[in-house]
Scaffold this motif. Structure first.
Motif, PDB file in Angstrom:
ATOM      1  N   HIS A   1       0.857  -1.197   0.000  1.00 53.61           N
ATOM      2  CA  HIS A   1       0.000   0.000   0.000  1.00 53.61           C
ATOM      3  C   HIS A   1       0.884   1.235   0.000  1.00 53.61           C
ATOM      4  N   TRP A   2       0.571   2.145  -0.904  1.00 50.68           N
ATOM      5  CA  TRP A   2       1.313   3.405  -0.917  1.00 50.68           C
ATOM      6  C   TRP A   2       0.491   4.438  -0.131  1.00 50.68           C
ATOM      7  N   ASP A   3       0.096   4.055   1.091  1.00 46.51           N
ATOM      8  CA  ASP A   3      -0.808   4.869   1.901  1.00 46.51           C
ATOM      9  C   ASP A   3      -0.025   5.728   2.897  1.00 46.51           C
TER      10      ASP A   3
ATOM     11  N   ASN B   1       2.137   0.813   4.665  1.00 49.07           N
ATOM     12  CA  ASN B   1       2.454   2.232   4.422  1.00 49.07           C
ATOM     13  C   ASN B   1       3.311   2.422   3.172  1.00 49.07           C
ATOM     14  N   ASN B   2       3.236   3.637   2.669  1.00 48.16           N
ATOM     15  CA  ASN B   2       3.905   4.032   1.422  1.00 48.16           C
ATOM     16  C   ASN B   2       5.418   3.768   1.476  1.00 48.16           C
ATOM     17  N   VAL B   3       5.976   3.371   0.348  1.00 46.35           N
ATOM     18  CA  VAL B   3       7.435   3.215   0.271  1.00 46.35           C
ATOM     19  C   VAL B   3       8.145   4.558   0.410  1.00 46.35           C
ATOM     20  N   ASN B   4       7.466   5.638   0.037  1.00 49.14           N
ATOM     21  CA  ASN B   4       7.972   6.974   0.390  1.00 49.14           C
ATOM     22  C   ASN B   4       7.544   7.149   1.848  1.00 49.14           C
ATOM     23  N   ALA B   5       8.315   6.551   2.734  1.00 55.22           N
ATOM     24  CA  ALA B   5       7.792   6.239   4.073  1.00 55.22           C
ATOM     25  C   ALA B   5       7.912   7.391   5.061  1.00 55.22           C
TER      26      ALA B   5
ATOM     27  N   VAL C   1      11.885  -1.476   1.550  1.00 57.59           N
ATOM     28  CA  VAL C   1      12.692  -0.252   1.557  1.00 57.59           C
ATOM     29  C   VAL C   1      12.866   0.330   0.155  1.00 57.59           C
ATOM     30  N   LYS C   2      12.555   1.622   0.071  1.00 55.14           N
ATOM     31  CA  LYS C   2      12.898   2.413  -1.118  1.00 55.14           C
ATOM     32  C   LYS C   2      14.009   3.355  -0.662  1.00 55.14           C
ATOM     33  N   ALA C   3      15.187   3.185  -1.198  1.00 53.11           N
ATOM     34  CA  ALA C   3      16.316   3.988  -0.721  1.00 53.11           C
ATOM     35  C   ALA C   3      17.113   4.525  -1.900  1.00 53.11           C
TER      36      ALA C   3
ATOM     37  N   TRP D   1      14.128  -5.156  -0.494  1.00 54.76           N
ATOM     38  CA  TRP D   1      14.857  -3.921  -0.841  1.00 54.76           C
ATOM     39  C   TRP D   1      14.571  -3.627  -2.305  1.00 54.76           C
ATOM     40  N   ARG D   2      14.022  -2.442  -2.588  1.00 53.45           N
ATOM     41  CA  ARG D   2      13.591  -2.175  -3.975  1.00 53.45           C
ATOM     42  C   ARG D   2      14.757  -1.759  -4.873  1.00 53.45           C
ATOM     43  N   SER D   3      14.662  -2.186  -6.119  1.00 53.20           N
ATOM     44  CA  SER D   3      15.723  -1.848  -7.080  1.00 53.20           C
ATOM     45  C   SER D   3      15.326  -0.655  -7.952  1.00 53.20           C
ATOM     46  N   PHE D   4      14.217  -0.004  -7.615  1.00 48.64           N
ATOM     47  CA  PHE D   4      13.714   1.098  -8.445  1.00 48.64           C
ATOM     48  C   PHE D   4      14.551   2.356  -8.205  1.00 48.64           C
ATOM     49  N   VAL D   5      15.656   2.454  -8.930  1.00 54.03           N
ATOM     50  CA  VAL D   5      16.561   3.595  -8.762  1.00 54.03           C
ATOM     51  C   VAL D   5      16.924   4.142 -10.139  1.00 54.03           C
TER      52      VAL D   5
ATOM     53  N   MET E   1       8.989 -10.070  -7.642  1.00 53.96           N
ATOM     54  CA  MET E   1       8.340  -9.352  -8.748  1.00 53.96           C
ATOM     55  C   MET E   1       7.436  -8.277  -8.171  1.00 53.96           C
ATOM     56  N   GLU E   2       7.581  -7.046  -8.648  1.00 47.57           N
ATOM     57  CA  GLU E   2       6.655  -5.981  -8.227  1.00 47.57           C
ATOM     58  C   GLU E   2       5.774  -5.582  -9.404  1.00 47.57           C
ATOM     59  N   PHE E   3       4.482  -5.855  -9.278  1.00 50.20           N
ATOM     60  CA  PHE E   3       3.503  -5.396 -10.267  1.00 50.20           C
ATOM     61  C   PHE E   3       2.727  -4.230  -9.663  1.00 50.20           C
TER      62      PHE E   3
ATOM     63  N   GLN F   1      -3.840   1.776 -11.264  1.00 47.01           N
ATOM     64  CA  GLN F   1      -3.583   2.049 -12.682  1.00 47.01           C
ATOM     65  C   GLN F   1      -2.965   3.435 -12.886  1.00 47.01           C
ATOM     66  N   GLU F   2      -1.768   3.602 -12.336  1.00 49.33           N
ATOM     67  CA  GLU F   2      -1.087   4.897 -12.418  1.00 49.33           C
ATOM     68  C   GLU F   2      -0.915   5.365 -13.859  1.00 49.33           C
ATOM     69  N   TYR F   3      -0.480   4.485 -14.701  1.00 52.63           N
ATOM     70  CA  TYR F   3      -0.255   4.840 -16.112  1.00 52.63           C
ATOM     71  C   TYR F   3      -1.315   4.193 -17.009  1.00 52.63           C
ATOM     72  N   LEU F   4      -2.297   3.597 -16.387  1.00 54.17           N
ATOM     73  CA  LEU F   4      -3.267   2.808 -17.146  1.00 54.17           C
ATOM     74  C   LEU F   4      -4.686   3.357 -17.013  1.00 54.17           C
TER      75      LEU F   4
HETATM   76  C1  GCV Z   1       5.896   5.603  -4.495  1.00 52.96           C
HETATM   77  C2  GCV Z   1       6.706   6.125  -9.657  1.00 52.96           C
HETATM   78  C3  GCV Z   1       5.514   6.793  -9.065  1.00 52.96           C
HETATM   79  C4  GCV Z   1       5.795   7.266  -7.648  1.00 52.96           C
HETATM   80  C5  GCV Z   1       6.227   6.053  -6.830  1.00 52.96           C
HETATM   81  C6  GCV Z   1       7.465   5.463  -7.478  1.00 52.96           C
HETATM   82  C7  GCV Z   1       7.963   4.213  -6.771  1.00 52.96           C
HETATM   83  O1  GCV Z   1       7.709   7.049  -9.885  1.00 52.96           O
HETATM   84  O2  GCV Z   1       5.103   7.851  -9.871  1.00 52.96           O
HETATM   85  O3  GCV Z   1       4.629   7.843  -7.139  1.00 52.96           O
HETATM   86  O4  GCV Z   1       6.475   6.403  -5.491  1.00 52.96           O
HETATM   87  O5  GCV Z   1       7.159   5.101  -8.801  1.00 52.96           O
HETATM   88  O6  GCV Z   1       7.641   3.140  -7.230  1.00 52.96           O
HETATM   89  O7  GCV Z   1       8.674   4.341  -5.798  1.00 52.96           O
END
Ligand code: GCV
Length: 702
Positions: free
Chosen positions: A161-163, A210-214, A289-291, A326-330, A389-391, A395-398
């Motif tokens: 949840h990104w809450d 809670n949101n990864v932007n924690a 973790v998003k770091a 640990w997220r690889s979204f960098v 796997m993170e799906f 629908q942010e882009y959908l």
């Molecule tokens: C939680 C994209 C989204 C962000 C999101 C980020 C992520 O950039 O637009 O809102 O932040 O992905 O997955 O960390």
């Protein structure tokens, strides 16, 4: 008399109106009396012994479900003795008759001596078996000669949840957060339990609340009490709670001078914090973790790497049954670089350096949840590091909660992609389920699309994405069609023709959306910031990789991002076999073409059209297909609840209007570069590019 009439009317109304709250767990009376009786004969009692909370939940769910479906009260007894015609729930470690072993959460449903047995190696397995049996009934399958054994293919099956603490949801389109932090821990919204039921019914066994932007607040004693209250509600449904971590919490919450992961004081702080967490949440699942990503702090701020950060948390969790995801979204703001390559460049060298309690969580594709992405190059490239796997279900882009996009085909397309890491057949699914590299722990996460809207997901059809994620996390070999079929029957209707019509519509919906928004692999051209509607012309943003011209690279010659050896060479991150498929314009599948090539507008494609003509054709046929979707939906009106019917019809009408918006914006904008006419039989848009551009400003309230 008048009163009676009103009462009758109310009864009729309440019997039919459906606000979508019950999701796929409706359990309405089965209309066919003969079928109902057959089921009732096999379900005259439920036998379960002991007072384990999960088993109690399982028996209660079965009782409530059966009662609704067959219209009879069914007793729960503790011992079946010689009775027959009932359902017996048991935890059993005995091997199955057919020799198929059960893993920890697997279940087996069988018929013996005129009883139905639901067995699991653990209580959670029994609960999943109960929901599987109910699914059989809801989809009108026979239950008298059952021999079903099912084991989850992936161990950690989580919603993310990104809450936020203030009740908003990042990229949430279904109202505000389900979690009422200001009321917790004292008041427990009944909805928390319904949330847990829905998840358990599809095999989800964990939730990151809670949101990864924690927010650092989640590491305070006050918030841990709130989280513990949620965990207490979820526990009887086999669901564990996890938390996203704000990496500098030792500084902001703990008052330390640093959050350096190699600092002994910082390590001690985390060890104590974890101890505190387990004292209030004994089955706590672990951290996400998003770091060092999109401005979030991380170990690199102290000259350390991702493994240093993750391993520190893993060591703090060592005494307990918890893990680190640990997220690889960098990605870094490098105008000359290619964002596509960033995660691989940072994480691939760390393979083998992570603690055994760490999983690296990787988005399905290299950019960011576009309607279609090639699979992420890290899959297959990290044999010593379990990859989650993170799906994204939301629908942010959908098209938010307005456009109908059934996502199972997108999930399947990624899972079935072949990485060739260990030769042919090394699919992404086999990486994720651990069978390819022998991972000891495995996981799949879905960014939740739930919110406070009465129907949970805003668009009723969005429920299917939540459902599909759970079903695929359990068993990635299920087909999109089977899952859609189940969901439709459980949620909308059992009328065979309508089931078929809606299933077809769902199966085509993602391709339709791709056609009128991002055909042929063009990507990241949506409205800036909100990620809604078209804005391919965006060429000003704080970072180069937030500009859309960075992605489509349209010029007078052609369009697309050259990621071959003559361009960014992102392709080199894949195995030679994968590179071979994608490295030339001739061999690259058309859906991925503009992901990897800058293609001349005049290039003749295998469809027989030039690139420009094909591009435009897809925008037009895509937009036209939404009309087809509306027509298909209109046909199912007699078979679907009126409230749901109207809700979906209304959203389809908006979708239709916005599909034309996308089409006009993109063909008019790209036509400036291609300098070619709109091909027959299509008519050029009635509005100008300037007029369409203004729409984005209106949507974004700029
Ligand atoms: C939680 C994209 C989204 C962000 C999101 C980020 C992520 O950039 O637009 O809102 O932040 O992905 O997955 O960390």
């Amino acid at each position: 008399m008048k009163k009676l009439l009103i009462a009758l009317l109310l009864l009729t109304y309440s019997a039919h109106a459906d606000d979508g709250y019950r999701l796929w767990l409706k359990y309405d009376l089965i209309k066919d009396a003969a079928r109902r009786d057959t089921y009732a004969r096999s379900a005259q009692f439920i036998a379960v012994s002991g007072n384990n909370p999960i088993l109690t939940t399982a028996a209660g769910e079965l009782q409530a479900g059966l009662q609704g479906l067959v219209g009879k009260a069914i007793p729960i007894i503790t011992n079946a003795g010689n009775r027959t015609g009932g359902i017996i729930l048991s935890v059993s470690t005995a091997p199955n008759a057919d020799g198929q072993a059960l893993n920890n959460e697997g279940y087996r449903i069988s018929n013996r001596q005129n009883n139905i047995f639901i067995a699991g190696k653990t209580e959670a397995g029994v609960l999943y078996g109960v929901f599987a049996l109910l699914r059989q009934l809801q989809t009108q399958q026979p239950i008298t000669s059952l021999n079903l054994t099912s084991n989850p293919k992936v161990q950690y099956r989580l919603l993310n949840h990104w809450d936020n603490v203030n009740g908003t949801i990042e990229r949430g389109y279904a109202g505000s957060s389900l979690w009422k932090w200001y009321e917790l821990p004292e008041r427990l919204d009944p909805r928390y339990r319904d949330y847990a039921r829905a998840n358990a019914s599809i095999g989800i066994n964990g939730t990151v609340v809670n949101n990864v932007n924690a927010s650092p607040r989640f590491m305070t004693g006050e918030y841990l009490q709130k989280v513990a209250a949620l965990a207490n509600v979820f526990r009887p449904y086999g669901i564990r709670v996890y938390l996203s971590v704000y990496f500098p919490a030792p500084r902001t919450v703990g008052g330390l001078k640093t959050a350096d992961p190699l600092d002994p004081e910082v390590r001690a702080w985390w060890a104590n914090k974890v101890k505190e967490i387990y004292s209030v949440i004994p089955d706590f699942g672990g951290f996400l973790v998003k770091a060092n990503s999109e401005g979030e702090p991380g170990p690199q701020d102290y000259g350390r790497n991702h493994a240093d950060g993750a391993n520190m948390l893993a060591e703090a969790l060592a005494p307990y049954d918890g893990v680190v995801m640990w997220r690889s979204f960098v990605y870094k703001a490098d105008p000359k670089g290619d964002r596509f390559k960033a995660a691989y460049e940072e994480f691939k060298p760390l393979d083998g350096q992570f603690n055994k309690k760490v999983l690296v969580q990787v988005k399905n594709g290299p950019i960011d949840f576009q309607v279609r992405e090639p699979f992420h190059p890290l899959f297959g490239a990290m044999p010593q590091t379990p990859l989650v796997m993170e799906f994204q279900l939301t629908q942010e882009y959908l098209g938010f909660a307005t456009h109908m996009v059934y996502e199972a085909p997108l999930f399947k397309e990624t899972l079935e992609s072949d990485t060739y890491a260990n030769g042919k057949g090394s699919t992404v699914a086999k990486v994720v389920d651990g069978s390819l590299h022998g991972y000891q722990i495995t996981g799949m996460a879905g960014v939740a699309n739930t919110g406070s809207d009465r129907n949970w997901t805003g668009h009723t059809m969005g429920q299917a994405n939540w459902y599909a994620f759970g079903r695929l996390a359990w068993d990635h070999t299920l087909s999109s069609e089977v899952i859609a079929n189940e969901w439709v029957q459980m949620t909308l209707t059992n009328e065979p023709k309508a089931v078929k019509t809606i299933t077809d519509l769902m199966l085509r919906s993602r391709e339709v959306y791709a056609s009128y928004t991002n055909p042929l692999g063009v990507h990241h051209i949506m409205g800036y910031g909100i990620h809604y509607g078209p804005e391919p012309w965006l060429d000003k943003a704080p970072r180069p990789d937030w500009r859309h011209t960075y992605y489509h690279r349209a010029d007078s010659v052609g369009i697309g991002f050259d990621r071959t050896a003559t361009g960014s060479n992102a392709l080199s991150q894949y195995t030679p076999e994968v590179q071979k498929q994608w490295s030339t314009m001739e061999t690259c599948p058309l859906p991925y073409l503009l992901w990897f090539h800058h293609v001349p507008w005049t290039k003749q494609l295998r469809t027989g059209r030039t690139l420009w003509d094909e591009f435009v054709t897809r925008y037009y046929t895509g937009a036209d297909s939404v009309r087809w979707m509306q027509q298909q939906w209109a046909q199912v009106k007699p078979a679907v609840d009126p409230e749901i019917f109207e809700d979906v019809a209304g959203r389809l009408a908006v979708q239709q209007k916005e599909a034309i918006w996308w089409r006009d914006a993109c063909v008019l904008y790209f036509q400036q570069f291609a300098r070619r006419p709109i091909p027959a039989p299509f008519k050029k848009p009635e509005r100008t590019l300037e007029e369409v551009k203004r729409l984005v400003d209106i949507y974004q309230m700029r």
